[in-house]
Design an enzyme around this catalytic site. Structure first.
Site, PDB file in Angstrom:
ATOM      1  CE  LYS A 112      -2.988  -0.253   3.199  1.00 24.30           C
ATOM      2  NZ  LYS A 112      -3.915  -0.199   4.352  1.00 24.30           N
ATOM      3  CE  LYS A 124      -1.911  -1.397  11.012  1.00 24.61           C
ATOM      4  NZ  LYS A 124      -2.607  -0.571  10.025  1.00 24.61           N
ATOM      5  CG  ASP A 164      -5.467  -0.145  12.230  1.00 21.62           C
ATOM      6  OD1 ASP A 164      -5.501   0.056  11.013  1.00 21.62           O
ATOM      7  OD2 ASP A 164      -5.934  -1.177  12.752  1.00 21.62           O
ATOM      8  CB  THR A 207      -8.957   5.673   5.608  1.00 20.97           C
ATOM      9  OG1 THR A 207      -7.714   5.951   6.245  1.00 20.97           O
ATOM     10  CG2 THR A 207      -8.950   4.256   5.081  1.00 20.97           C
ATOM     11  CB  SER A 376      -0.003   9.190   7.435  1.00 24.11           C
ATOM     12  OG  SER A 376      -0.924   8.978   8.474  1.00 24.11           O
TER      13      SER A 376
END
Ligand code: NDP
Length: 445
Positions: A112, A124, A164, A207, A376
């Site tokens: 991504k 992550k 997230d 998003t 971001s």
């Protein structure tokens, strides 16, 4: 390159990592044709290196709850791939968080982030901490305890976490405050910050808005628009609500929203005020059922998912594997023509096979939900330049970034047969080839 052998090795090494293997299988499956045409790409164990995080940090998070009891959670940061830039990816606070989930998310993030074209590596992290029902003081103390270890491993040129699931503007604020105190620096080390201390305009919206911009491009390629379309959205979190709002703005009828307890349905479509009210309800610990109690024409269905409701476009925006083969068949039966992923890997492999077989336009999350990390990236640029860009400027750039991601997917995913292109292959090839080139250029590391 024998893809099956690579997957088999993953299975032997980490037999319980089912989500990671699902993501890896999906990615390598989409790359099959490309790897056959470019045998040099897989030299020097490039695929094996791509699938092994550069570094993983696991740590204890000890904090004290409102009753004075000491609590212990587990914290993680997976620094997956730094070939394109500082590691970048969200933190998730949810009881289901474990290394398998974070490694799958970090792999998705790798492709991504490459697709955005920005200088972003991938990572992550998160914790098995459950923020539900916790007071503001408990959330703050947990965030501070989490950062008291994580701060050693991050920095504006090292690793830049964001939010997230379970981590929004408030949590990023507490994490940033603790990072600032411990490091003695005011830097752009986290994104998704509050607007008064370096946060970008439109980061919370990015998003969901980006997903709808992608959908708009995809439909436009088929001489169609979102106007008047019935859109089924799952989730009631940040991504779901902002996707719903942007779809409503474009004239679509958003007929469902949901949470982990059930589904709400409104035949004539929700209006923006109702979606705003849902944000307030969720922020106060309520559920989608509470909106059904207040708004007219809204029905609540406990333990149901949106996919059996008739719709033209499905936007799964809740969590991984929320849409299975059975749900995919229901969507096809209900006349759905498009499935675009707002969440990360919301469809099981079986569901993807069903929608592809039925000829639906299908866009994977690694392309369709890249708007969040893209903004971001813009927040990092603004922090470095010591600038704030207006909401309209960020929106213009977000639109351009989503347009570019869509274009790359079409370019690498074919589309000369009249129907929608193969976005899955397009996203995999465009993202992977960029990371692979950077890895090869930097030698065997
Ligand atoms: P939030 O925590 O804001 O919202 C998550 C939503 O999903 C909640 O409504 C939650 O319901 C619902 N949910 C959780 N588990 C289930 C389940 N098993 N079945 C049905 N619904 C469920 O998260 P986000 O909106 O930020 O993230 C949603 C997805 O989008 C995740 O996959 C995330 O990785 C992905 N994503 C997020 C980005 C971002 O910028 N935030 C960027 C790119 C992807 P409840 O409130 O009842 O728990």
């Amino acid at each position: 390159m024998d893809i099956n052998a690579v997957i088999q090795r993953l299975e032997q090494r980490d037999p319980h990592d089912t989500h990671f293997r699902q993501a890896a299988k999906g990615l390598l499956g989409s790359l099959d044709g490309y790897l056959k045409d470019h045998p040099e790409i897989a030299d020097s164990a490039l695929l094996e290196r791509l699938l092994e995080p550069e570094r993983t940090v696991i740590f204890r998070v000890t904090w004290v709850d409102d009753h004075g009891a000491t609590r212990v959670n587990r914290g993680y940061r997976v620094q997956m791939n730094g070939a394109l830039g500082p590691y970048k990816g969200g933190l998730r606070f949810h009881p289901s968080v474990n290394l398998d989930i974070l490694r799958f998310l970090a792999l998705e993030q790798t492709i991504k982030n490459a697709l955005t074209g920005l200088p972003l590596g991938a990572g992550k992290g998160g914790s098995d901490f459950d923020p539900k029902g916790r007071s503001d003081g408990e959330i703050m103390r947990f965030c501070q305890a989490f950062m008291s270890e994580l701060y050693r491993h991050i920095g504006p040129d090292i690793d830049v976490p964001a939010g997230d699931m379970g981590v929004g503007t408030r949590e990023v604020g507490y994490l940033f405050g603790m990072y600032r105190k411990l490091s003695g620096t005011f830097s752009g080390t986290l994104t998704g910050k509050g607007p008064t201390f370096g946060g970008s305009a439109l980061r919370p919206e990015a998003t969901g808005y980006g997903l709808v911009y992608f959908a708009q491009q995809a439909l436009r390629c088929q001489d169609d628009t979102l106007e008047g379309k019935a859109v089924a959205v799952s989730g009631a979190g940040s991504v779901a609500r902002h996707a719903a709002l942007k779809a409503i703005e474009m004239g679509a009828r958003v007929v469902t929203l949901s949470d982990s307890r059930g589904l709400i349905h409104r035949q004539q479509g929700f209006d923006a005020e109702q979606v705003g009210e849902l944000a307030r309800i969720k922020a106060n610990g309520g559920g989608v059922a509470d909106l059904a109690g207040q708004a007219t024409g809204v029905s609540y269905h406990e333990n149901e998912k949106p996919w059996a409701r008739a719709c033209d476009v499905a936007l799964p925006c809740a969590t991984q594997n929320e849409l299975d083969q059975h749900d995919a068949r229901a969507l096809v039966k209900g006349g759905c023509r498009w499935l675009l992923e707002g969440a990360n890997m919301p469809c099981t492999a079986g569901a993807v096979a069903v929608v592809r077989e039925a000829g639906l336009g299908y866009a994977p999350g690694k392309a369709a939900n890249a708007g969040g990390v893209a903004v971001s990236g813009l927040e990092m640029s603004q922090n470095s330049l010591r600038e704030y860009w207006s909401a309209s400027e960020v929106d213009r750039r977000l639109y351009g970034l989503m347009e570019n991601i869509h274009r790359q997917c079409v370019e690498h995913g074919g589309g000369d047969h009249g129907g929608p292109p193969d976005y899955e292959t397009g996203a995999a090839v465009a993202g992977f080839s960029r990371v692979a080139e950077a890895m090869r250029g930097q030698g065997i590391l």
